[in-house]
Design a protein around this motif. Structure first.
Motif, PDB file in Angstrom:
ATOM      1  N   GLN A 114       0.715  -1.186   0.035  1.00 64.19           N
ATOM      2  CA  GLN A 114      -0.082  -0.009  -0.039  1.00 64.19           C
ATOM      3  C   GLN A 114       0.937   1.369  -0.049  1.00 64.19           C
ATOM      4  O   GLN A 114       0.445   2.249  -0.629  1.00 64.19           O
ATOM      5  N   GLU A 126      -6.353   3.858  -6.828  1.00 66.76           N
ATOM      6  CA  GLU A 126      -7.199   3.439  -5.690  1.00 66.76           C
ATOM      7  C   GLU A 126      -6.647   1.873  -5.527  1.00 66.76           C
ATOM      8  O   GLU A 126      -6.526   1.049  -6.399  1.00 66.76           O
ATOM      9  N   GLU A 146      -6.762  -1.403  -3.121  1.00 65.86           N
ATOM     10  CA  GLU A 146      -7.600  -2.120  -2.160  1.00 65.86           C
ATOM     11  C   GLU A 146      -6.767  -3.314  -1.754  1.00 65.86           C
ATOM     12  O   GLU A 146      -6.505  -4.106  -2.742  1.00 65.86           O
ATOM     13  N   VAL A 147      -6.587  -3.654  -0.435  1.00 66.57           N
ATOM     14  CA  VAL A 147      -5.959  -4.938  -0.133  1.00 66.57           C
ATOM     15  C   VAL A 147      -7.305  -5.703   0.386  1.00 66.57           C
ATOM     16  O   VAL A 147      -8.042  -5.562   1.116  1.00 66.57           O
ATOM     17  N   THR A 148      -7.118  -6.930  -0.158  1.00 71.26           N
ATOM     18  CA  THR A 148      -8.519  -7.946  -0.071  1.00 71.26           C
ATOM     19  C   THR A 148      -8.116  -8.681   1.353  1.00 71.26           C
ATOM     20  O   THR A 148      -7.022  -8.666   1.724  1.00 71.26           O
ATOM     21  N   GLU A 149      -9.173  -9.339   1.491  1.00 71.59           N
ATOM     22  CA  GLU A 149      -8.940 -10.326   2.744  1.00 71.59           C
ATOM     23  C   GLU A 149      -8.293 -11.412   2.535  1.00 71.59           C
ATOM     24  O   GLU A 149      -7.253 -11.630   3.389  1.00 71.59           O
ATOM     25  N   ASN A 150      -8.333 -11.766   1.146  1.00 72.03           N
ATOM     26  CA  ASN A 150      -7.157 -12.742   0.742  1.00 72.03           C
ATOM     27  C   ASN A 150      -5.942 -12.441   1.116  1.00 72.03           C
ATOM     28  O   ASN A 150      -4.791 -13.126   1.216  1.00 72.03           O
ATOM     29  N   ASP A 151      -5.463 -11.112   0.504  1.00 73.11           N
ATOM     30  CA  ASP A 151      -4.236 -10.484   0.751  1.00 73.11           C
ATOM     31  C   ASP A 151      -3.782 -10.665   2.187  1.00 73.11           C
ATOM     32  O   ASP A 151      -2.642 -10.960   2.332  1.00 73.11           O
ATOM     33  N   GLN A 195      -4.884 -12.625   4.602  1.00 71.85           N
ATOM     34  CA  GLN A 195      -4.553 -13.920   5.093  1.00 71.85           C
ATOM     35  C   GLN A 195      -3.433 -14.479   4.604  1.00 71.85           C
ATOM     36  O   GLN A 195      -2.546 -15.151   5.215  1.00 71.85           O
TER      37      GLN A 195
END
Length: 103
Positions: free
Chosen positions: A58, A66, A68-73, A75
């Motif tokens: 980030q 824009e 965005e860090v995903t939930e998978n990232d 984890q």
């Protein structure tokens, strides 16, 4: 890089002084980085990122972009952090377990 740090700092409502305190830096050093007057090491970038509650990915994202860090990232990052402190044997076992789950 300095512009990105400034943008993230302002988004969080931090002054240069408060960001410096969080990361263990003098506020003038933060200002010099933001103005592009100082080169900053990766170690210090990691400390600044942690102080801003972002990861290095980030921090390197373009200000206008824009990102965005995903939930998978998140984890995946957590799994990598766990593995960093593991023995070679534990890493091998974890790799085999993951392969078994995904195949």
């Amino acid at each position: 890089m300095g512009a990105r740090i400034r943008a993230l700092r302002k988004e969080r409502g931090y002054s240069q002084e408060s960001l410096g305190e969080k990361g263990g830096f003098h506020f003038s050093y933060i200002g010099q980085i933001e103005r592009g007057e100082k080169n900053v090491s990766l170690v210090n970038l990691a400390k600044i990122a942690e102080s801003l509650d972002v990861n290095l990915i980030q921090l390197f994202a373009y200000v206008e972009e824009e990102f965005e860090v995903t939930e998978n990232d998140v984890q995946i990052y957590e799994v990598v952090q766990l593995l960093r402190n593991s023995s070679s044997e534990d890493i091998r076992v974890a790799k085999n377990v993951i392969k078994g789950l995904l195949m």
